[in-house]
Write a protein that holds these residues in place. Sequence first.
Motif, PDB file in Angstrom:
ATOM      1  N   ARG A  96     -11.832  14.981  10.834  1.00  0.00           N
ATOM      2  CA  ARG A  96     -10.626  14.239  10.440  1.00  0.00           C
ATOM      3  C   ARG A  96     -10.988  13.081   9.523  1.00  0.00           C
ATOM      4  NH1 ARG A  96      -8.053   9.829  11.133  1.00  0.00           N
ATOM      5  NH2 ARG A  96      -9.712   8.961  12.440  1.00  0.00           N
ATOM      6  N   ARG A  97     -12.047  12.365   9.869  1.00  0.00           N
ATOM      7  CA  ARG A  97     -12.462  11.225   9.051  1.00  0.00           C
ATOM      8  C   ARG A  97     -12.957  11.679   7.689  1.00  0.00           C
ATOM      9  NH1 ARG A  97     -15.767   7.163  13.199  1.00  0.00           N
ATOM     10  NH2 ARG A  97     -13.971   6.674  14.548  1.00  0.00           N
ATOM     11  N   THR A  98     -13.683  12.796   7.668  1.00  0.00           N
ATOM     12  CA  THR A  98     -14.175  13.319   6.389  1.00  0.00           C
ATOM     13  C   THR A  98     -13.007  13.705   5.497  1.00  0.00           C
ATOM     14  OG1 THR A  98     -16.226  14.144   7.375  1.00  0.00           O
ATOM     15  CG2 THR A  98     -15.554  15.127   5.290  1.00  0.00           C
ATOM     16  N   ARG A  99     -12.032  14.392   6.073  1.00  0.00           N
ATOM     17  CA  ARG A  99     -10.858  14.797   5.295  1.00  0.00           C
ATOM     18  C   ARG A  99     -10.120  13.578   4.756  1.00  0.00           C
ATOM     19  NH1 ARG A  99      -5.393  16.090   5.506  1.00  0.00           N
ATOM     20  NH2 ARG A  99      -4.873  18.097   4.491  1.00  0.00           N
ATOM     21  N   MET A 130     -15.916  19.357   1.237  1.00  0.00           N
ATOM     22  CA  MET A 130     -14.673  19.301   0.480  1.00  0.00           C
ATOM     23  C   MET A 130     -13.990  20.662   0.452  1.00  0.00           C
ATOM     24  SD  MET A 130     -13.902  18.107  -3.435  1.00  0.00           S
ATOM     25  CE  MET A 130     -14.575  19.619  -4.132  1.00  0.00           C
ATOM     26  N   TYR A 131     -14.752  21.727   0.194  1.00  0.00           N
ATOM     27  CA  TYR A 131     -14.149  23.055   0.116  1.00  0.00           C
ATOM     28  C   TYR A 131     -13.825  23.630   1.491  1.00  0.00           C
ATOM     29  CZ  TYR A 131     -14.694  23.237  -4.902  1.00  0.00           C
ATOM     30  OH  TYR A 131     -14.574  22.984  -6.247  1.00  0.00           O
ATOM     31  N   PHE A 132     -14.356  23.025   2.532  1.00  0.00           N
ATOM     32  CA  PHE A 132     -13.947  23.403   3.887  1.00  0.00           C
ATOM     33  C   PHE A 132     -12.512  22.955   4.132  1.00  0.00           C
ATOM     34  CE2 PHE A 132     -13.304  22.177   8.340  1.00  0.00           C
ATOM     35  CZ  PHE A 132     -13.558  23.372   8.981  1.00  0.00           C
ATOM     36  N   HIS A 133     -12.186  21.761   3.610  1.00  0.00           N
ATOM     37  CA  HIS A 133     -10.860  21.195   3.842  1.00  0.00           C
ATOM     38  C   HIS A 133      -9.856  21.566   2.745  1.00  0.00           C
ATOM     39  CE1 HIS A 133     -11.914  18.718   7.315  1.00  0.00           C
ATOM     40  NE2 HIS A 133     -13.031  18.384   6.693  1.00  0.00           N
ATOM     41  N   PHE A 134     -10.325  21.762   1.512  1.00  0.00           N
ATOM     42  CA  PHE A 134      -9.417  21.967   0.385  1.00  0.00           C
ATOM     43  C   PHE A 134      -9.902  23.131  -0.479  1.00  0.00           C
ATOM     44  CE2 PHE A 134      -9.608  17.461   1.483  1.00  0.00           C
ATOM     45  CZ  PHE A 134      -8.294  17.251   1.884  1.00  0.00           C
ATOM     46  N   ASP A 135      -8.981  24.004  -0.874  1.00  0.00           N
ATOM     47  CA  ASP A 135      -9.338  25.189  -1.641  1.00  0.00           C
ATOM     48  C   ASP A 135      -9.588  24.889  -3.118  1.00  0.00           C
ATOM     49  OD1 ASP A 135      -9.074  26.773   0.623  1.00  0.00           O
ATOM     50  OD2 ASP A 135      -6.949  27.178   0.236  1.00  0.00           O
ATOM     51  N   SER A 136      -8.953  23.829  -3.639  1.00  0.00           N
ATOM     52  CA  SER A 136      -9.026  23.560  -5.067  1.00  0.00           C
ATOM     53  C   SER A 136      -8.626  22.114  -5.336  1.00  0.00           C
ATOM     54  CB  SER A 136      -8.083  24.496  -5.830  1.00  0.00           C
ATOM     55  OG  SER A 136      -6.737  24.244  -5.422  1.00  0.00           O
ATOM     56  N   LYS A 137      -8.740  21.717  -6.597  1.00  0.00           N
ATOM     57  CA  LYS A 137      -8.298  20.376  -6.975  1.00  0.00           C
ATOM     58  C   LYS A 137      -6.790  20.242  -6.779  1.00  0.00           C
ATOM     59  CE  LYS A 137      -8.397  18.818 -11.333  1.00  0.00           C
ATOM     60  NZ  LYS A 137      -8.911  18.203 -12.598  1.00  0.00           N
ATOM     61  N   GLU A 138      -6.054  21.312  -7.071  1.00  0.00           N
ATOM     62  CA  GLU A 138      -4.609  21.258  -6.860  1.00  0.00           C
ATOM     63  C   GLU A 138      -4.280  21.086  -5.381  1.00  0.00           C
ATOM     64  OE1 GLU A 138      -0.546  23.941  -7.429  1.00  0.00           O
ATOM     65  OE2 GLU A 138      -2.415  24.559  -8.403  1.00  0.00           O
ATOM     66  N   ALA A 184      -2.443  17.377  -1.079  1.00  0.00           N
ATOM     67  CA  ALA A 184      -2.712  16.635   0.158  1.00  0.00           C
ATOM     68  C   ALA A 184      -2.463  15.148  -0.057  1.00  0.00           C
ATOM     69  CB  ALA A 184      -4.151  16.880   0.605  1.00  0.00           C
ATOM     70  N   VAL A 185      -2.818  14.646  -1.228  1.00  0.00           N
ATOM     71  CA  VAL A 185      -2.543  13.242  -1.557  1.00  0.00           C
ATOM     72  C   VAL A 185      -1.038  13.007  -1.589  1.00  0.00           C
ATOM     73  CG1 VAL A 185      -2.710  11.468  -3.350  1.00  0.00           C
ATOM     74  CG2 VAL A 185      -4.706  12.898  -2.816  1.00  0.00           C
ATOM     75  N   LEU A 186      -0.296  13.910  -2.220  1.00  0.00           N
ATOM     76  CA  LEU A 186       1.158  13.773  -2.286  1.00  0.00           C
ATOM     77  C   LEU A 186       1.778  13.795  -0.892  1.00  0.00           C
ATOM     78  CD1 LEU A 186       1.992  16.126  -5.309  1.00  0.00           C
ATOM     79  CD2 LEU A 186       2.081  13.630  -5.275  1.00  0.00           C
ATOM     80  N   GLU A 187       1.319  14.693  -0.054  1.00  0.00           N
ATOM     81  CA  GLU A 187       1.848  14.788   1.311  1.00  0.00           C
ATOM     82  C   GLU A 187       1.559  13.522   2.106  1.00  0.00           C
ATOM     83  OE1 GLU A 187       0.065  18.290   2.892  1.00  0.00           O
ATOM     84  OE2 GLU A 187       1.206  19.659   1.596  1.00  0.00           O
ATOM     85  N   THR A 188       0.372  12.960   1.918  1.00  0.00           N
ATOM     86  CA  THR A 188       0.012  11.726   2.612  1.00  0.00           C
ATOM     87  C   THR A 188       0.898  10.579   2.145  1.00  0.00           C
ATOM     88  OG1 THR A 188      -2.282  12.493   2.777  1.00  0.00           O
ATOM     89  CG2 THR A 188      -1.887  10.151   3.163  1.00  0.00           C
ATOM     90  N   ALA A 189       1.168  10.521   0.839  1.00  0.00           N
ATOM     91  CA  ALA A 189       2.038   9.477   0.304  1.00  0.00           C
ATOM     92  C   ALA A 189       3.455   9.611   0.848  1.00  0.00           C
ATOM     93  CB  ALA A 189       2.045   9.537  -1.219  1.00  0.00           C
TER      94      ALA A 189
END
Length: 223
Positions: A9-12, A47-55, A60-65
């Motif tokens: 969770r902290r890494t993500r 990074m690729y464990f948590h996210f498939d791509s830059k998009e 994920a940034v948008l959802e957090t905002a």
Amino acid sequence: MARQQERARRTRAAIIKSAAVEFGKSGYAAASLNRILEGSRATKGAMYFHFDSKEDLARAVLETAVERYRLCAERWLARTDLGPLDVLHGMVDEIALRLEHDTIVQAEYRLVIEPDFHRDAGNGGGRIVGRATRVLAVRAIEHGQLRVDADPDRFTRTLSAALAGQRYLVDPIANGSAADLRARFAEVLEVIVEAMATPLWIQSFRTDGWRAQAQLDDLGLGA
């Protein structure tokens, strides 16, 4: 197992925060995954464990905002110790603070004005704030702060557009002028509110001013 989950969770969260900094500064197209990794101190595998791509990372940034905007709106709407217009001012003031100090909110603003994510603007933080603004406008009419003939939808559209315009004109990231943005937001709110407010509220406001103001430390944005 619990320790591993907390570490993940902290890494993500660290990757999302670093990505927000990079997207906020460089935009989406020019954002560097290497700089994001460097800022997060995570490995490429993590990074690729948590996210498939830059998009995927940008979303994920948008959802957090959006979640931060949602919590902001809910917190202010729950205030019962203030009148509706003071609650509205407090919410608007917090948004100005976040646009200066909150890297996640800064990144959301930068992303939704780009072609790749412009379609997300209608479902972003602005929509949440708009809904909360309309609720508060209705409450203000019921409390005798706005005139009975005031149109909550017109009030919301006009305020939202004016705040967005000021945000474009005043760039706190580039100019380092949070106080200016907060002052501009307050000015916009005052002009629009006074155009629709009751004489009694205007008289009280000119004597007492706003009664709610956001604080960095209360938002977890302090140094």
